[in-house]
Design a protein around this motif. Structure first.
Motif, PDB file in Angstrom:
ATOM      1  N   LEU A   1      58.050  21.916 -13.649  1.00  0.00           N
ATOM      2  CA  LEU A   1      56.883  22.556 -13.029  1.00  0.00           C
ATOM      3  C   LEU A   1      56.545  21.919 -11.685  1.00  0.00           C
ATOM      4  N   PRO A   2      56.085  22.715 -10.725  1.00  0.00           N
ATOM      5  CA  PRO A   2      55.641  22.153  -9.443  1.00  0.00           C
ATOM      6  C   PRO A   2      54.319  21.428  -9.629  1.00  0.00           C
ATOM      7  N   PRO A   3      53.983  20.493  -8.750  1.00  0.00           N
ATOM      8  CA  PRO A   3      52.737  19.742  -8.907  1.00  0.00           C
ATOM      9  C   PRO A   3      51.481  20.578  -8.687  1.00  0.00           C
ATOM     10  N   ARG A   4      51.611  21.684  -7.955  1.00  0.00           N
ATOM     11  CA  ARG A   4      50.449  22.523  -7.671  1.00  0.00           C
ATOM     12  C   ARG A   4      50.896  23.963  -7.463  1.00  0.00           C
ATOM     13  N   ALA A   5      49.960  24.908  -7.519  1.00  0.00           N
ATOM     14  CA  ALA A   5      50.305  26.323  -7.418  1.00  0.00           C
ATOM     15  C   ALA A   5      50.719  26.727  -6.010  1.00  0.00           C
ATOM     16  N   THR A   6      50.246  26.024  -5.000  1.00  0.00           N
ATOM     17  CA  THR A   6      50.610  26.343  -3.630  1.00  0.00           C
ATOM     18  C   THR A   6      51.909  25.652  -3.233  1.00  0.00           C
ATOM     19  N   SER A   7      52.602  26.229  -2.265  1.00  0.00           N
ATOM     20  CA  SER A   7      53.833  25.606  -1.772  1.00  0.00           C
ATOM     21  C   SER A   7      53.541  24.519  -0.741  1.00  0.00           C
ATOM     22  N   LEU A   8      52.289  24.433  -0.264  1.00  0.00           N
ATOM     23  CA  LEU A   8      51.927  23.418   0.717  1.00  0.00           C
ATOM     24  C   LEU A   8      51.943  22.034   0.078  1.00  0.00           C
ATOM     25  N   ARG A   9      52.456  21.051   0.813  1.00  0.00           N
ATOM     26  CA  ARG A   9      52.487  19.672   0.321  1.00  0.00           C
ATOM     27  C   ARG A   9      51.616  18.783   1.199  1.00  0.00           C
ATOM     28  N   PRO A  10      50.728  18.000   0.622  1.00  0.00           N
ATOM     29  CA  PRO A  10      49.954  17.045   1.425  1.00  0.00           C
ATOM     30  C   PRO A  10      50.892  16.030   2.066  1.00  0.00           C
ATOM     31  N   VAL A  11      50.638  15.686   3.308  1.00  0.00           N
ATOM     32  CA  VAL A  11      51.475  14.711   4.009  1.00  0.00           C
ATOM     33  C   VAL A  11      50.593  13.636   4.626  1.00  0.00           C
ATOM     34  N   ILE A  12      51.205  12.517   4.993  1.00  0.00           N
ATOM     35  CA  ILE A  12      50.536  11.473   5.753  1.00  0.00           C
ATOM     36  C   ILE A  12      50.931  11.657   7.210  1.00  0.00           C
ATOM     37  N   ASN A  13      49.952  11.920   8.054  1.00  0.00           N
ATOM     38  CA  ASN A  13      50.205  12.152   9.474  1.00  0.00           C
ATOM     39  C   ASN A  13      50.283  10.812  10.194  1.00  0.00           C
ATOM     40  N   ALA A  14      51.487  10.354  10.443  1.00  0.00           N
ATOM     41  CA  ALA A  14      51.705   9.096  11.157  1.00  0.00           C
ATOM     42  C   ALA A  14      52.349   9.346  12.511  1.00  0.00           C
ATOM     43  N   THR A  15      52.132  10.563  13.055  1.00  0.00           N
ATOM     44  CA  THR A  15      52.746  10.927  14.339  1.00  0.00           C
ATOM     45  C   THR A  15      52.008  10.335  15.525  1.00  0.00           C
ATOM     46  N   GLY A  16      50.733   9.985  15.321  1.00  0.00           N
ATOM     47  CA  GLY A  16      49.929   9.540  16.454  1.00  0.00           C
ATOM     48  C   GLY A  16      49.234  10.689  17.157  1.00  0.00           C
ATOM     49  N   VAL A  17      49.436  11.925  16.703  1.00  0.00           N
ATOM     50  CA  VAL A  17      48.723  13.094  17.237  1.00  0.00           C
ATOM     51  C   VAL A  17      47.633  13.442  16.223  1.00  0.00           C
ATOM     52  N   LEU A  18      46.386  13.245  16.599  1.00  0.00           N
ATOM     53  CA  LEU A  18      45.306  13.388  15.640  1.00  0.00           C
ATOM     54  C   LEU A  18      45.084  14.835  15.223  1.00  0.00           C
ATOM     55  N   LEU A  19      45.113  15.754  16.189  1.00  0.00           N
ATOM     56  CA  LEU A  19      44.964  17.182  15.896  1.00  0.00           C
ATOM     57  C   LEU A  19      46.334  17.824  16.024  1.00  0.00           C
ATOM     58  N   HIS A  20      47.123  17.727  14.972  1.00  0.00           N
ATOM     59  CA  HIS A  20      48.514  18.185  15.001  1.00  0.00           C
ATOM     60  C   HIS A  20      48.588  19.599  14.413  1.00  0.00           C
ATOM     61  N   THR A  21      48.913  20.577  15.271  1.00  0.00           N
ATOM     62  CA  THR A  21      48.952  21.972  14.834  1.00  0.00           C
ATOM     63  C   THR A  21      49.908  22.178  13.662  1.00  0.00           C
ATOM     64  N   ASN A  22      51.040  21.510  13.672  1.00  0.00           N
ATOM     65  CA  ASN A  22      52.034  21.712  12.614  1.00  0.00           C
ATOM     66  C   ASN A  22      51.650  21.041  11.301  1.00  0.00           C
ATOM     67  N   LEU A  23      50.641  20.171  11.346  1.00  0.00           N
ATOM     68  CA  LEU A  23      50.253  19.433  10.147  1.00  0.00           C
ATOM     69  C   LEU A  23      48.841  19.796   9.688  1.00  0.00           C
ATOM     70  N   GLY A  24      48.350  20.974  10.078  1.00  0.00           N
ATOM     71  CA  GLY A  24      47.082  21.437   9.549  1.00  0.00           C
ATOM     72  C   GLY A  24      45.859  21.065  10.361  1.00  0.00           C
ATOM     73  N   ARG A  25      46.038  20.603  11.584  1.00  0.00           N
ATOM     74  CA  ARG A  25      44.914  20.265  12.446  1.00  0.00           C
ATOM     75  C   ARG A  25      44.038  19.163  11.847  1.00  0.00           C
ATOM     76  N   ALA A  26      42.695  19.292  11.937  1.00  0.00           N
ATOM     77  CA  ALA A  26      41.804  18.216  11.509  1.00  0.00           C
ATOM     78  C   ALA A  26      41.592  18.251  10.001  1.00  0.00           C
ATOM     79  N   PRO A  27      41.789  17.123   9.311  1.00  0.00           N
ATOM     80  CA  PRO A  27      41.555  17.095   7.859  1.00  0.00           C
ATOM     81  C   PRO A  27      40.066  17.151   7.547  1.00  0.00           C
ATOM     82  N   LEU A  28      39.710  17.756   6.430  1.00  0.00           N
ATOM     83  CA  LEU A  28      38.324  17.808   5.998  1.00  0.00           C
ATOM     84  C   LEU A  28      37.911  16.474   5.377  1.00  0.00           C
TER      85      LEU A  28
END
Length: 265
Positions: free
Chosen positions: A60-87
């Protein structure tokens, strides 16, 4: 005994506590499909009857959505490819509450219709007291409810992750990088703490940079870290992978270390 007769019944397998919990998270259809696959493996002699539940859970997958949480270590705070600003945690709680029936446009005291988003409007007015008036515009009612809930919680609640990243102390980031690099170096990895430059990103501040600190690793770590659990996304500079810590909450440094160490097995 005939192998087919030894296959556990579907209803009995679905009643296992771990699969009951999975049905609540993923839906009965997805769980039943995993069970059917495990039962086929029993018929083919690949699994024993007592292994069906475990095999179904593992598939079974860990969640119903295909999206996976990631750790943004790119140094770009508002990263369009990584979901922009976290809540923030407060905003996530607010969105969860807003996902069900709420008093969004109803006055519970008077029992009459009320102004939609009044709480968020009040919070916004308090946040910008010099404004003559405030308003939020959105042409999708459902999205507006979720947006207003998150906005009010962000304005009234603790500093959101983006605010913490923007105001992070460069010296504190350097100290974190030194500790993290030291942990990895002690394990025999080529890890170094280095100064870095983070970008705010986003359409409103595409050229704004901030001093930061990073852990430098061999470039070969980039792919395995992106596909690991949790995924860690850094950036390549000068043939090295930089794990920039400005957008990484301090509480996730241990997760980053474990992810890097897991690459080496």
């Amino acid at each position: 005994m005939d192998q087919r007769r030894r296959v556990p019944r579907t209803d009995a397998v679905l009643a296992a506590p771990e699969l009951v919990a999975a049905q609540g998270r993923l839906g009965r259809a997805a769980v039943k499909k995993a069970v059917a696959s495990a039962q086929r493996r029993v018929r083919q002699g690949e699994l024993g009857p007592d292994e069906v539940v475990g095999a179904a859970v593992a598939a079974l997958p860990p969640r119903a959505t295909s999206l996976r949480p990631v750790i943004n270590a790119t140094g770009v705070l508002l990263h369009t490819n990584l979901g922009r600003a976290p809540l923030s945690a407060a905003a996530i709680d607010a969105v969860t509450a807003a996902a069900g029936p709420t008093d969004v446009e109803f006055d519970l005291v008077r029992g009459t219709r009320a102004r939609r988003g009044r709480g968020a409007m009040d919070a916004l007015a308090q946040a910008v007291p010099d404004a003559e008036d405030v308003h939020v515009v959105n042409n999708n009612a459902a999205a507006l409810v979720l947006t207003l809930a998150a906005l009010e919680a962000t304005l009234r609640g603790p500093v959101p992750p983006l605010g913490e990243a923007l105001h992070a102390d460069p010296e504190a980031l350097a100290a974190r990088a030194a500790v993290l690099a030291g942990t990895l170096a002690e394990a025999g990895l080529d890890a170094r703490a280095v100064p870095s430059e983070a970008n705010v990103g986003g359409g409103g501040a595409p050229g704004v940079t901030l001093p930061s600190a990073a852990v430098s690793l061999p470039e070969r770590f980039a792919g395995p870290l992106r596909t690991g659990e949790p995924p860690v996304v850094g950036r390549i500079e000068g043939g090295r992978l930089l794990i920039d810590l400005r957008a990484v909450p301090g509480t996730r440094d241990g997760d980053v270390a474990r992810a890097v160490l897991a690459v080496e097995g």
